[in-house]
Motif scaffolding. Structure first.
Motif, mmCIF file in Angstrom:
data_model
loop_
_atom_site.group_PDB
_atom_site.id
_atom_site.type_symbol
_atom_site.label_atom_id
_atom_site.label_comp_id
_atom_site.label_asym_id
_atom_site.label_seq_id
_atom_site.Cartn_x
_atom_site.Cartn_y
_atom_site.Cartn_z
ATOM 1 N N THR A 124 -52.550 23.834 -62.820
ATOM 2 C CA THR A 124 -52.103 24.207 -64.168
ATOM 3 C C THR A 124 -51.996 23.002 -65.106
ATOM 4 N N ARG A 125 -51.822 21.802 -64.544
ATOM 5 C CA ARG A 125 -51.733 20.630 -65.427
ATOM 6 C C ARG A 125 -53.024 20.477 -66.224
ATOM 7 N N TYR A 126 -54.151 20.894 -65.630
ATOM 8 C CA TYR A 126 -55.426 20.803 -66.332
ATOM 9 C C TYR A 126 -55.736 22.077 -67.103
ATOM 10 N N SER A 127 -55.539 23.217 -66.443
ATOM 11 C CA SER A 127 -55.908 24.466 -67.121
ATOM 12 C C SER A 127 -55.020 24.710 -68.338
ATOM 13 N N ASP A 128 -53.774 24.204 -68.297
ATOM 14 C CA ASP A 128 -52.872 24.406 -69.422
ATOM 15 C C ASP A 128 -53.349 23.671 -70.676
ATOM 16 N N ARG A 129 -54.133 22.613 -70.467
ATOM 17 C CA ARG A 129 -54.633 21.876 -71.630
ATOM 18 C C ARG A 129 -55.537 22.760 -72.471
ATOM 19 N N LEU A 130 -56.358 23.548 -71.802
ATOM 20 C CA LEU A 130 -57.253 24.441 -72.534
ATOM 21 C C LEU A 130 -56.445 25.528 -73.239
ATOM 22 N N VAL A 131 -55.421 26.024 -72.536
ATOM 23 C CA VAL A 131 -54.572 27.051 -73.143
ATOM 24 C C VAL A 131 -53.972 26.494 -74.437
ATOM 25 N N GLN A 132 -53.510 25.245 -74.381
ATOM 26 C CA GLN A 132 -52.911 24.637 -75.576
ATOM 27 C C GLN A 132 -53.930 24.485 -76.702
ATOM 28 N N ILE A 133 -55.136 24.049 -76.347
ATOM 29 C CA ILE A 133 -56.177 23.878 -77.365
ATOM 30 C C ILE A 133 -56.463 25.220 -78.040
ATOM 31 N N LEU A 134 -56.592 26.264 -77.223
ATOM 32 C CA LEU A 134 -56.919 27.576 -77.776
ATOM 33 C C LEU A 134 -55.776 28.109 -78.623
ATOM 34 N N GLN A 135 -54.542 27.880 -78.150
ATOM 35 C CA GLN A 135 -53.403 28.379 -78.927
ATOM 36 C C GLN A 135 -53.333 27.689 -80.276
ATOM 37 N N THR A 136 -53.540 26.369 -80.291
ATOM 38 C CA THR A 136 -53.476 25.658 -81.570
ATOM 39 C C THR A 136 -54.579 26.134 -82.492
ATOM 40 N N SER A 137 -55.798 26.315 -81.963
ATOM 41 C CA SER A 137 -56.854 26.703 -82.886
ATOM 42 C C SER A 137 -56.695 28.148 -83.340
ATOM 43 N N ASN A 138 -56.132 29.001 -82.498
ATOM 44 C CA ASN A 138 -55.893 30.374 -82.959
ATOM 45 C C ASN A 138 -54.787 30.426 -83.988
ATOM 46 N N PHE A 139 -53.805 29.574 -83.773
ATOM 47 C CA PHE A 139 -52.615 29.635 -84.613
ATOM 48 C C PHE A 139 -52.861 29.045 -85.996
ATOM 49 N N SER A 140 -53.509 27.889 -86.068
ATOM 50 C CA SER A 140 -53.644 27.233 -87.368
ATOM 51 C C SER A 140 -55.071 26.764 -87.632
ATOM 52 N N GLY A 141 -55.969 26.992 -86.709
ATOM 53 C CA GLY A 141 -57.344 26.527 -86.893
ATOM 54 C C GLY A 141 -57.514 25.047 -86.592
ATOM 55 N N HIS A 142 -56.415 24.345 -86.274
ATOM 56 C CA HIS A 142 -56.533 22.921 -85.983
ATOM 57 C C HIS A 142 -57.486 22.699 -84.818
ATOM 58 N N GLY A 143 -58.265 21.635 -84.900
ATOM 59 C CA GLY A 143 -59.254 21.373 -83.850
ATOM 60 C C GLY A 143 -60.635 21.712 -84.381
ATOM 61 N N ILE A 144 -61.474 22.276 -83.558
ATOM 62 C CA ILE A 144 -62.863 22.492 -83.971
ATOM 63 C C ILE A 144 -63.023 23.510 -85.116
ATOM 64 N N PRO A 145 -62.273 24.627 -85.130
ATOM 65 C CA PRO A 145 -62.459 25.538 -86.270
ATOM 66 C C PRO A 145 -62.252 24.828 -87.612
ATOM 67 N N ASN A 146 -61.156 24.071 -87.746
ATOM 68 C CA ASN A 146 -60.935 23.361 -89.011
ATOM 69 C C ASN A 146 -62.021 22.324 -89.262
ATOM 70 N N PHE A 147 -62.443 21.657 -88.207
ATOM 71 C CA PHE A 147 -63.497 20.647 -88.357
ATOM 72 C C PHE A 147 -64.750 21.259 -88.985
ATOM 73 N N THR A 148 -65.108 22.454 -88.501
ATOM 74 C CA THR A 148 -66.357 23.055 -88.993
ATOM 75 C C THR A 148 -66.265 23.487 -90.452
ATOM 76 N N SER A 149 -65.049 23.643 -90.981
ATOM 77 C CA SER A 149 -64.986 23.960 -92.409
ATOM 78 C C SER A 149 -64.690 22.708 -93.236
ATOM 79 N N LEU A 150 -63.945 21.759 -92.655
ATOM 80 C CA LEU A 150 -63.592 20.563 -93.439
ATOM 81 C C LEU A 150 -64.809 19.692 -93.746
ATOM 82 N N LEU A 151 -65.667 19.530 -92.763
ATOM 83 C CA LEU A 151 -66.796 18.618 -92.943
ATOM 84 C C LEU A 151 -67.722 19.074 -94.089
#
Ligand code: ADP
Length: 622
Positions: A124-151
């Motif tokens: 879970t120490r590794y799999s939880d990292r992906l869960v966190q990434i997905l939660q952040t991008s679903n919640f606020s778009g931070h990460g790759i979703p925001n990147f694809t619109s900001l650039l």
């Protein structure tokens, strides 16, 4: 070096964003082309109209030549229509790309999850990292979703500035009448413009930076809030398996309490505070500064027109161009700051994708033998799970050839499943080695090595898909072979009476499709066996294959086992000893060791652990 918490230097920002850009274009070529084109088009379109209208107005208030006026009108109409059509088309394409983004993004994440060493994927120490990434991008778009619109927005802002500069330079160059040349404001025009730009350069990133920092900090806090919200605000009530518990223990009331205490969007939650406080103030200040700038612009442009530097049309051009320029400039700054803020989230993504694989990856191909003569040997194998002090297997020696039937028995926790996990190279031994045809299995290409095995794991999962596709794991499976495997697994009767659409019958029921069939645990288990037979690998491993079967079906599977297995090697794991009598050899596991080996009769005669277990179970089962 990180300059401050969660803030990367511009150089790091550039490097990280560049890598993400390459990754995205590799995953989805053309994705950015459409977005850049859209943003650039929308950035420069207003300038085209602005320029042409200015020429038109200048003509109208001066020479008034009808043919020139008509030409400008036609040009404005034509260009506006053309830009509008292209812009709308690009927008649609962009929206289609947006919809597809989660597909290729999930593909990137999914491939990583699958390529990762199993020991890490299982941790879970590794799999939880992906869960966190997905939660952040679903919640606020931070990460790759925001990147694809900001650039692309950054490119748009850049062109907005460039267009504004192009249409306003002449403002500072065109001369006024000689008597007005010494007016202080006119003399200071260029200095003021440059000063204004510098002020924006300094102030706006500071403000944007503050707001982005606040937002990022809140995103951290919001992540746990989001987790609560996702579960207590949604899943708790909608997951079918929870329906009974929720009613019985009124978990809905508990969920409301937990949600109210942790939700960041309500009451005194972090987002409410944020919007009431710092974000509101920052927005106010930015707005005030830009209005003051525009006041000065109007004054300067009007004075120059008043003193004869240019006509009325040019006034609209300069005012429009400068206000757009200022807007573009502050966009450039704030998007830059947002990109920098988003970089911390991109880094999380890259860190996840960069988790190294530590298991040695060999490249040998597995010899495809027509006589199927494969031999597997465990040579003094000991194994400890990562992070565990205890050995789950110790000094296991075992050899088996194709065609033999081996039973692995032992009480819960004795190491049976661990033995299979090592055999399938989900983990490597801590000590000792496992050999296939005399060669250490680490030296084989992993996919090649796995093709020798077909395993029905204890916690297998079938897909919510048609029966045949479940068995063949493809849309284009071999139907005759599918039917044959169903028959061997003992599902002939079931197939004839229950599978209303034959191999096309969808498993599991859904209200919307209302076409699937519900299947029992025992039928699922037999289907899992059929699926493993379809794979047609020389080694067939069945981990507690009859656990979900009633005694009659269990008996049926045992008696059929010879047909099922044919010339394959079967490794059969069970804690129910009666199911192992037919095997050539039985290995008894106890606390991670193989303590006895032999046929049923030999082991009974020996009077050791096997006979002890046999006698104990006989009271219940036989
Ligand atoms: P069996 O299949 O015979 O019930 P297992 O092979 O599942 O036994 O487990 C053998 C031992 O290894 C047990 O002590 C169990 O607690 C331990 N174990 C199993 N899986 C893990 C894991 N992922 N991490 C740490 N220990 C584990």
């Amino acid at each position: 070096m990180r300059k401050k918490k969660d803030q990367f230097s511009w150089k790091q920002t550039w490097q990280i964003n560049k890598r993400v850009f390459k990754m995205c274009t590799k995953a989805k070529p053309g994705f950015f082309a459409v977005r850049f084109a859209t943003q650039i088009l929308w950035a420069i379109s207003p300038y085209v109209t602005l320029y042409c209208s200015a020429r038109f107005l200048n003509e109208l208030t001066a020479a008034r030549r009808p043919e020139v006026l008509a030409w400008w009108v036609l040009l404005i109409l034509g260009l506006t229509a053309a830009l509008g059509v292209i812009g709308s088309l690009l927008r649609r394409l962009e929206e289609a790309g947006d919809g597809m983004r989660s597909f290729w993004l999930n593909w990137i994440y999914g491939q990583k999850a699958l390529d990762m060493d199993f020991s890490k994927a299982d941790d879970t120490r590794y799999s939880d990292r992906l869960v966190q990434i997905l939660q952040t991008s679903n919640f606020s778009g931070h990460g790759i979703p925001n990147f694809t619109s900001l650039l692309p927005r950054l490119a748009g802002a850049f062109f907005k500035v460039a267009g504004g500069v192009a249409l306003s330079v002449s403002l500072f160059v065109l001369p006024v009448k000689p008597q007005a040349q010494n007016l202080p404001l006119l003399k200071a025009g260029l200095v003021l413009a440059v000063g204004g730009i510098l002020a924006v350069l300094v102030i706006s990133p500071l403000l944007a930076d503050k707001s982005i920092r606040a937002w990022n900090a809140a995103a951290e806090a919001g992540r746990s809030g989001n987790r609560f919200f996702n579960f207590y605000g949604n899943l708790l009530y909608t997951e079918e398996k929870r329906a009974l518990d929720v009613r019985m223990y009124r978990q809905d009331l508990y969920g409301q309490e937990v949600d109210a205490a942790n939700n960041s969007w309500t009451g005194d939650g972090v987002f409410v505070k944020l919007n009431r406080g710092i974000l509101g103030i920052i927005n106010g200040i930015t707005e005030m500064l830009s209005q003051m700038m525009m006041g000065l612009v109007y004054l300067y442009v009007c004075l120059k027109a008043w003193y004869g530097a240019f006509g009325v049309g040019s006034v609209t051009q300069y005012v429009g161009a400068l206000s757009s320029l200022a807007g573009g400039f502050s966009e450039l700054m704030s998007i830059g700051a947002e990109i920098r803020g988003n970089t911390a989230f991109l880094k999380q993504v890259l860190d996840y994708l960069d988790i190294p694989n530590e298991m040695y990856q060999g490249s040998l191909t597995v010899e495809k033998r027509s006589d199927r003569q494969y031999e597997v040997e465990f040579r003094d194998v000991s194994f400890r799970y990562p992070g565990s002090q205890e050995y789950a297997l110790s000094h296991v020696n075992m050899k088996f050839k194709v065609g033999e039937k081996l039973a692995v028995v032992g009480q819960n926790g004795s190491g049976k499943t661990t033995f299979i996990k090592l055999l399938c190279r989900l983990y490597d031994p801590t000590k000792g080695e496992i050999l296939l045809n005399g060669i250490d299995i680490r030296k084989y290409d992993y996919q090649e090595y796995m093709s020798v095995f077909s395993v029905v794991f204890q916690d297998f999962q079938l897909l919510d898909a048609p029966l045949g596709e479940n068995i063949g794991a493809s849309l284009h499976y071999d139907k005759a072979r599918g039917l044959e495997c169903l028959e061997k697994a003992g599902l002939e009767e079931w197939f004839r009476t229950k599978a209303v659409k034959g191999l096309e019958t969808r498993l599991y029921q859904h209200e919307d499709a209302n076409e699937g069939i519900q299947i029992s645990g025992g039928e699922e288990q037999k289907l899992a066996i059929a699926r493993s037979l379809y794979r047609d690998a020389p080694f067939l491993v069945l981990d507690e294959p009859t656990a979900a079967l009633d005694p009659m079906s269990e008996y049926e599977v045992y008696t059929r086992l010879n047909d099922i297995v044919e010339d394959k090697t079967a490794i059969y794991i069970s804690h129910r000893l009666s199911s192992c009598r037919f095997c050539d050899e039985i290995a008894v596991f106890h606390q991670g060791q193989v303590i006895e080996k032999g046929s049923h009769e030999e082991l009974l005669a020996r009077g050791g652990k096997y006979s002890e277990l046999w006698n104990a179970q006989a009271q219940y089962y036989v």
